[in-house]
Design a protein around this motif. Structure first.
Motif, PDB file in Angstrom:
ATOM      1  N   GLY A 208      -0.101   9.780   9.180  1.00 39.54           N
ATOM      2  CA  GLY A 208      -0.021   8.425   8.655  1.00 39.54           C
ATOM      3  C   GLY A 208       0.466   7.474   9.730  1.00 39.54           C
TER       4      GLY A 208
ATOM      5  N   TRP B 253       0.799  -1.222   0.000  1.00 45.08           N
ATOM      6  CA  TRP B 253       0.000   0.000   0.000  1.00 45.08           C
ATOM      7  C   TRP B 253       0.833   1.273   0.000  1.00 45.08           C
ATOM      8  CZ3 TRP B 253      -4.584  -1.339  -1.351  1.00 45.08           C
ATOM      9  CH2 TRP B 253      -5.130  -2.551  -0.901  1.00 45.08           C
ATOM     10  N   ASN B 254       2.140   1.149   0.196  1.00 43.26           N
ATOM     11  CA  ASN B 254       3.022   2.312   0.281  1.00 43.26           C
ATOM     12  C   ASN B 254       4.292   2.059  -0.522  1.00 43.26           C
ATOM     13  OD1 ASN B 254       1.692   3.858   2.788  1.00 43.26           O
ATOM     14  ND2 ASN B 254       1.795   1.678   3.284  1.00 43.26           N
TER      15      ASN B 254
ATOM     16  N   HIS C 229      -5.087   7.195   1.819  1.00 36.91           N
ATOM     17  CA  HIS C 229      -4.624   5.815   1.662  1.00 36.91           C
ATOM     18  C   HIS C 229      -4.999   5.338   0.266  1.00 36.91           C
ATOM     19  CE1 HIS C 229      -8.746   4.261   1.967  1.00 36.91           C
ATOM     20  NE2 HIS C 229      -8.916   5.127   2.967  1.00 36.91           N
TER      21      HIS C 229
ATOM     22  N   HIS D 278      -7.721   0.010   0.105  1.00 40.64           N
ATOM     23  CA  HIS D 278      -7.149  -0.346   1.408  1.00 40.64           C
ATOM     24  C   HIS D 278      -8.243  -0.195   2.466  1.00 40.64           C
ATOM     25  CE1 HIS D 278      -4.529  -1.149   4.582  1.00 40.64           C
ATOM     26  NE2 HIS D 278      -3.529  -0.326   4.326  1.00 40.64           N
TER      27      HIS D 278
ATOM     28  N   SER E 103      -7.366   0.461   6.331  1.00 45.17           N
ATOM     29  CA  SER E 103      -6.969   1.827   6.657  1.00 45.17           C
ATOM     30  C   SER E 103      -8.167   2.768   6.606  1.00 45.17           C
ATOM     31  CB  SER E 103      -5.878   2.301   5.689  1.00 45.17           C
ATOM     32  OG  SER E 103      -5.251   3.459   6.169  1.00 45.17           O
TER      33      SER E 103
END
Length: 208
Positions: free
Chosen positions: A110, A49-50, A147, A151, A154
């Motif tokens: 975050g 996701w990042n 996000h 996701h 989140s």
């Protein structure tokens, strides 16, 4: 005299306690902290996701990355907290107030949680603590959270912590594992004037 508003001037980071957690400054000279930072930023679920601008692959890279994060604390543009268990002190994850605007009282927030700490509400509890501090003690007015689209976990954390969904940002973040392609993101935000969300374990702590 500094040109930064008083709320944005560097100051010693507090240690926040509540909801069974202890949020404290990261220490790049601590091997335990660096190892936790490395595990967090190399975890496959995190990388799904990042996409870090500077990939981290070893302890040396993790220590350098952590020193950069602590540097933002020093210059007033960011705040990085290690999330630890309040009883044992075991590292559980990270929550950061990032991109603090030099004039407007707003920033982005975050978080990430280590694999072994997931499923215990750590992200929700840490976000509640950090957001409350940022919107009261730090005197910010608006906190944004985004996000990657899809996701769901989140998204649920954001909504439980009072961050309203405001829309979809097109092509706002990097695709997983790429720096030449982009994907959409959900934008959430919380204002200092929004009602405080009901925490999972009762009223918010009266003091830090």
């Amino acid at each position: 005299m500094s040109s930064l508003p008083e709320r944005n001037r560097p100051r010693p980071l507090p240690e926040l306690r509540g909801h069974g957690l202890h949020l404290r400054p990261w220490n790049p000279d601590s091997r335990t902290d660096v190892e936790a930072w490395l595990r967090g930023l190399t975890d496959p679920e995190f990388l799904r996701w990042n996409t870090p601008f500077r990939p981290i692959t070893d302890l040396a890279g993790a220590r350098a990355s952590l020193r950069r994060a602590v540097g933002y604390d020093a210059d007033g543009t960011g705040v990085s907290f290690q999330v630890a268990d309040a009883g044992s002190g075991t590292p559980l994850g990270h929550v950061g107030v990032n991109e603090i605007h030099p004039v407007l009282p707003q920033a982005r927030i975050g978080y990430w949680v280590l694999p072994e700490a997931r499923g215990r509400g750590v992200a929700t509890r840490a976000l509640l603590l950090a957001a409350r501090w940022a919107l009261t003690e730090r005197r910010l007015y608006r906190l944004e959270l985004n996000h990657a689209l899809g996701h769901g976990a989140s998204c649920r954390v954001a909504e439980r912590c009072g961050f309203r969904h405001e829309g979809t940002l097109r092509g706002a973040i990097l695709q997983a594992g790429r720096t030449d392609a982009f994907r959409d993101a959900h934008l959430h935000a919380r204002l200092a004037t929004d009602p405080y969300p009901t925490p999972p374990d009762g009223p918010p702590p009266a003091t830090w």
